[in-house]
Design a protein around this motif. Structure first.
Motif, mmCIF file in Angstrom:
data_model
loop_
_atom_site.group_PDB
_atom_site.id
_atom_site.type_symbol
_atom_site.label_atom_id
_atom_site.label_comp_id
_atom_site.label_asym_id
_atom_site.label_seq_id
_atom_site.Cartn_x
_atom_site.Cartn_y
_atom_site.Cartn_z
ATOM 1 N N ALA A 15 2.179 15.270 -3.514
ATOM 2 C CA ALA A 15 3.127 14.748 -4.505
ATOM 3 C C ALA A 15 2.842 15.327 -5.892
ATOM 4 C CB ALA A 15 3.020 13.225 -4.527
ATOM 5 N N GLU A 35 -1.331 25.820 -0.515
ATOM 6 C CA GLU A 35 -1.482 24.627 0.323
ATOM 7 C C GLU A 35 -2.193 24.988 1.626
ATOM 8 O OE1 GLU A 35 -1.024 21.311 0.358
ATOM 9 O OE2 GLU A 35 -1.486 21.308 2.502
ATOM 10 N N THR A 37 -2.293 23.246 4.515
ATOM 11 C CA THR A 37 -1.573 22.977 5.766
ATOM 12 C C THR A 37 -0.375 23.927 5.869
ATOM 13 O OG1 THR A 37 -0.061 21.330 4.835
ATOM 14 C CG2 THR A 37 -2.186 20.517 5.607
ATOM 15 N N GLY A 41 2.823 18.173 1.620
ATOM 16 C CA GLY A 41 3.524 16.897 1.438
ATOM 17 C C GLY A 41 3.452 15.959 2.626
ATOM 18 N N ILE A 46 4.618 10.395 5.593
ATOM 19 C CA ILE A 46 4.231 9.151 6.281
ATOM 20 C C ILE A 46 4.303 7.944 5.338
ATOM 21 C CG2 ILE A 46 2.777 10.261 8.018
ATOM 22 C CD1 ILE A 46 0.324 9.446 6.357
ATOM 23 N N GLY A 48 5.500 4.832 2.979
ATOM 24 C CA GLY A 48 6.496 3.764 3.096
ATOM 25 C C GLY A 48 7.074 3.661 4.497
ATOM 26 N N GLY A 167 -5.852 15.944 -4.150
ATOM 27 C CA GLY A 167 -5.897 14.585 -3.621
ATOM 28 C C GLY A 167 -7.313 14.069 -3.438
ATOM 29 N N THR A 174 -4.016 14.546 6.849
ATOM 30 C CA THR A 174 -2.891 15.053 6.048
ATOM 31 C C THR A 174 -3.299 16.265 5.216
ATOM 32 O OG1 THR A 174 -3.403 13.574 4.205
ATOM 33 C CG2 THR A 174 -1.820 12.761 5.834
ATOM 34 N N CYS A 378 -4.615 16.659 -11.700
ATOM 35 C CA CYS A 378 -3.579 15.623 -11.583
ATOM 36 C C CYS A 378 -3.650 14.940 -10.221
ATOM 37 C CB CYS A 378 -2.194 16.220 -11.804
ATOM 38 S SG CYS A 378 -1.797 17.578 -10.699
HETATM 39 C C1 LIG Z 1 0.051 6.052 5.101
HETATM 40 C C2 LIG Z 1 0.273 6.193 3.626
HETATM 41 C C3 LIG Z 1 1.421 5.637 3.065
HETATM 42 C C4 LIG Z 1 1.618 5.718 1.681
HETATM 43 N N1 LIG Z 1 2.760 5.176 1.170
HETATM 44 C C5 LIG Z 1 2.982 5.248 -0.177
HETATM 45 C C6 LIG Z 1 4.186 4.766 -0.739
HETATM 46 O O1 LIG Z 1 5.115 4.368 -0.004
HETATM 47 N N2 LIG Z 1 4.314 4.787 -2.095
HETATM 48 C C7 LIG Z 1 3.332 5.288 -2.917
HETATM 49 O O2 LIG Z 1 3.495 5.272 -4.144
HETATM 50 N N3 LIG Z 1 2.194 5.816 -2.407
HETATM 51 C C8 LIG Z 1 2.015 5.818 -1.062
HETATM 52 N N4 LIG Z 1 0.857 6.361 -0.536
HETATM 53 C C9 LIG Z 1 -0.099 7.002 -1.468
HETATM 54 C C10 LIG Z 1 0.400 8.402 -1.843
HETATM 55 O O3 LIG Z 1 0.755 9.090 -0.660
HETATM 56 C C11 LIG Z 1 -0.708 9.167 -2.605
HETATM 57 O O4 LIG Z 1 -1.080 8.404 -3.717
HETATM 58 C C12 LIG Z 1 -0.181 10.519 -3.082
HETATM 59 O O5 LIG Z 1 0.277 11.274 -1.968
HETATM 60 C C13 LIG Z 1 -1.267 11.307 -3.805
HETATM 61 O O6 LIG Z 1 -0.722 12.557 -4.156
HETATM 62 P P1 LIG Z 1 -1.641 13.832 -4.442
HETATM 63 O O7 LIG Z 1 -0.685 14.970 -4.564
HETATM 64 O O8 LIG Z 1 -2.563 13.565 -5.554
HETATM 65 O O9 LIG Z 1 -2.535 14.021 -3.142
HETATM 66 P P2 LIG Z 1 -2.105 14.367 -1.640
HETATM 67 O O10 LIG Z 1 -0.759 13.817 -1.349
HETATM 68 O O11 LIG Z 1 -3.242 13.930 -0.809
HETATM 69 O O12 LIG Z 1 -1.968 15.955 -1.610
HETATM 70 C C14 LIG Z 1 -3.042 16.827 -1.692
HETATM 71 C C15 LIG Z 1 -2.622 18.143 -1.074
HETATM 72 O O13 LIG Z 1 -3.638 19.115 -1.316
HETATM 73 C C16 LIG Z 1 -3.882 19.859 -0.143
HETATM 74 N N5 LIG Z 1 -5.263 20.341 -0.211
HETATM 75 C C17 LIG Z 1 -6.398 19.594 -0.239
HETATM 76 N N6 LIG Z 1 -7.477 20.371 -0.342
HETATM 77 C C18 LIG Z 1 -7.021 21.646 -0.383
HETATM 78 C C19 LIG Z 1 -7.673 22.918 -0.482
HETATM 79 N N7 LIG Z 1 -8.998 22.997 -0.577
HETATM 80 N N8 LIG Z 1 -6.905 24.052 -0.481
HETATM 81 C C20 LIG Z 1 -5.535 23.968 -0.402
HETATM 82 N N9 LIG Z 1 -4.880 22.790 -0.306
HETATM 83 C C21 LIG Z 1 -5.611 21.643 -0.305
HETATM 84 C C22 LIG Z 1 -3.649 18.851 0.991
HETATM 85 O O14 LIG Z 1 -3.372 19.486 2.214
HETATM 86 C C23 LIG Z 1 -2.452 18.059 0.443
HETATM 87 O O15 LIG Z 1 -1.229 18.657 0.818
HETATM 88 C C24 LIG Z 1 0.660 6.343 0.837
HETATM 89 C C25 LIG Z 1 -0.467 6.928 1.424
HETATM 90 C C26 LIG Z 1 -0.653 6.876 2.797
HETATM 91 C C27 LIG Z 1 -1.862 7.527 3.388
#
Ligand SMILES: Cc1cc2nc3c(=O)[nH]c(=O)nc-3n(C[C@H](O)[C@H](O)[C@H](O)COP(=O)(O)OP(=O)(O)OC[C@H]3O[C@@H](n4cnc5c(N)ncnc54)[C@H](O)[C@@H]3O)c2cc1C
Length: 411
Positions: A15, A35, A37, A41, A46, A48, A167, A174, A378
């Motif tokens: 995200a 990325e 994977t 995303g 998955i 909500g 993340g 994921t 971020c």
């Molecule tokens: C089951 C579930 C349901 C959820 N439902 C909600 C909801 O409905 N509403 C809500 O607000 N929040 C929800 N969340 C929380 C929300 O998904 C997370 O807070 C949000 O996705 C965090 O975003 P991010 O981009 O920081 O991290 P992430 O979404 O974890 O993305 C990190 C990305 O970085 C990539 N990555 C990691 N390490 C590396 C690397 N070394 N090299 C290249 N790529 C890499 C990963 O593959 C991933 O694609 C939910 C979480 C889960 C697990």
């Protein structure tokens, strides 16, 4: 020297990273979205229950949790106000949102999380960002005035600025496994200890296993020596313990007590809207009514029976014969009942990771690292999370946008 557009590498297409790429590209940077994977995303997909609770309809900033300064957290969150975020999704992404009245959550009208993930990737492409899947970043090293991004295989890549959006540690399948946190720690950032948050709670003793499937709204309080949290909302008995929004929202107090503080924590529940006075009134003698009739009128029958058994009160007892001490015990069970618990489902099921890079390590203006200029952070990699309800995406969108603009403009 040719100073063409700034070259920005975003690591992680979750995200926060997708939003960062959209805004970096929109602000003129030559943007690469890396990325590990094949698609990115996956948490959005998955989220909500596959519907993606994209934002809260209203936000209570006090419900965010951090070990950094709450003031810094608020500043970052307010950098992109909720109303503007909603407008972005509806206008720029063409994704109308709708509020689920009972929960105050916003969902895409289509109820399809895939529309959110695909829409963000498509907008990033339209703004000029290049998406490079199947690229696992293993390290970052300083290279001249910029950064060199290293991969598990293939040639490294140079960039003027790097946005780390990898993340936390939750739901590793994921793609988020903490690699980013390890890199940032090695680069000298203070990383507050991480812990599983918004995760179901388990009870190996299976005290309430026979109630699996029963759900109801409750008010829960988790309390340890170090901290406490309360939440109202849905509660669900599972075969392994307890889940539902109220349980997830307070679970961090328990996971931290277990893993980090080495202390115990209690879980107390008020099973209905009735408080002590409310139950005292409800249990006053009325004709020939029994205790069971009253309790079963307020709670699901199986739970009502289990709680009466726990309090040692027979359901058929006429209200007129309920003595003072059993009445007190019953009311205590109904309003401040101790829920036995032995553990939690950990990162495997945690919706977010608590802890992470201290917010003090960032310039709040543009999310650039104070330790490593040219590096921007971020999303969940930072020390902040919110309750169930769209708060965690709100954090990811706000910080992703700020880091994207910051990295594109530099300095
Ligand atoms: C089951 C579930 C349901 C959820 N439902 C909600 C909801 O409905 N509403 C809500 O607000 N929040 C929800 N969340 C929380 C929300 O998904 C997370 O807070 C949000 O996705 C965090 O975003 P991010 O981009 O920081 O991290 P992430 O979404 O974890 O993305 C990190 C990305 O970085 C990539 N990555 C990691 N390490 C590396 C690397 N070394 N090299 C290249 N790529 C890499 C990963 O593959 C991933 O694609 C939910 C979480 C889960 C697990």
């Amino acid at each position: 020297m040719n100073r063409g557009p700034r070259r920005v590498a975003v690591i992680g297409a979750g995200a926060a990273g997708m939003m960062a790429a959209i805004f970096a590209a929109a602000h003129g940077a030559e943007t690469l979205l890396l990325e590990r994977t094949a698609d990115g995303g996956r948490k959005i997909l998955i989220s909500g229950g596959g519907r993606c609770n994209i934002l809260p309809a209203r936000v209570d900033e006090r419900r965010f949790v951090t070990d950094s300064s709450p003031n810094s957290l608020r500043k970052l969150l307010r950098s992109w106000p909720l109303a503007e975020q909603v407008a972005f999704f509806e206008r720029d992404l063409g994704l109308p949102l709708v509020e689920e009245q009972a929960s105050g959550k916003l969902f895409p009208v289509s109820n399809r999380a895939r529309d959110v993930r695909d829409g963000l990737l498509a907008l990033a492409a339209r703004r000029g960002a290049r998406f490079l899947p199947n690229r696992l970043v293993t390290d970052l090293v300083v290279a001249g005035a910029g950064w060199r991004v290293l991969f598990d295989t293939g040639a490294p890549l140079d960039a003027d600025a790097v946005i780390v959006a990898t993340g936390g540690l939750s739901v590793p399948k994921t793609g988020s496994d903490g690699t980013g946190l390890a890199i940032l720690q090695r680069l000298g950032h203070e990383v507050h200890p991480t812990y599983a948050a918004l995760t179901p709670v388990t009870d190996d003793a299976e005290a309430f296993a026979s109630l699996a499937g029963v759900s109801l709204p409750v008010t829960l309080t988790a309390r340890s020596e170090a901290r406490h949290a309360s939440a109202g909302g849905g509660f669900l008995f599972t075969h392994r313990g307890y889940s539902g929004p109220a349980v997830l929202d307070v679970s961090h107090v328990l996971t931290r007590a277990r893993e980090m503080d080495r202390c115990t924590a209690s879980l107390q529940v008020r099973w209905s809207a009735l408080d002590e006075d409310g139950w005292t009134r409800a249990l006053r003698a009325k004709g020939t009514r029994s205790v069971g009739t009253v309790i079963r009128g307020e709670l699901p029958e199986r739970l009502a029976d289990a709680l009466m058994a726990a309090a040692g009160v027979a359901p058929e007892t006429p209200l007129a014969q309920l003595r003072r001490e059993p009445r007190r015990h019953l009311i205590e069970t109904l309003t401040r009942g101790e829920l036995p618990w032995t553990g939690d489902e950990g990162y495997k099921k945690a919706e977010v990771t608590g802890g992470g890079v201290s917010l003090a390590e960032l310039h709040p203006r543009n999310l650039e690292s104070r330790r490593a200029p040219g590096l921007y952070l971020c999303g969940e990699v930072l020390d902040a999370f919110g309750p169930i309800g769209g708060y965690n995406f709100q954090w990811a969108w706000a910080t992703g946008r700020a880091a994207g603009i910051g990295a594109a403009l530099g300095g």
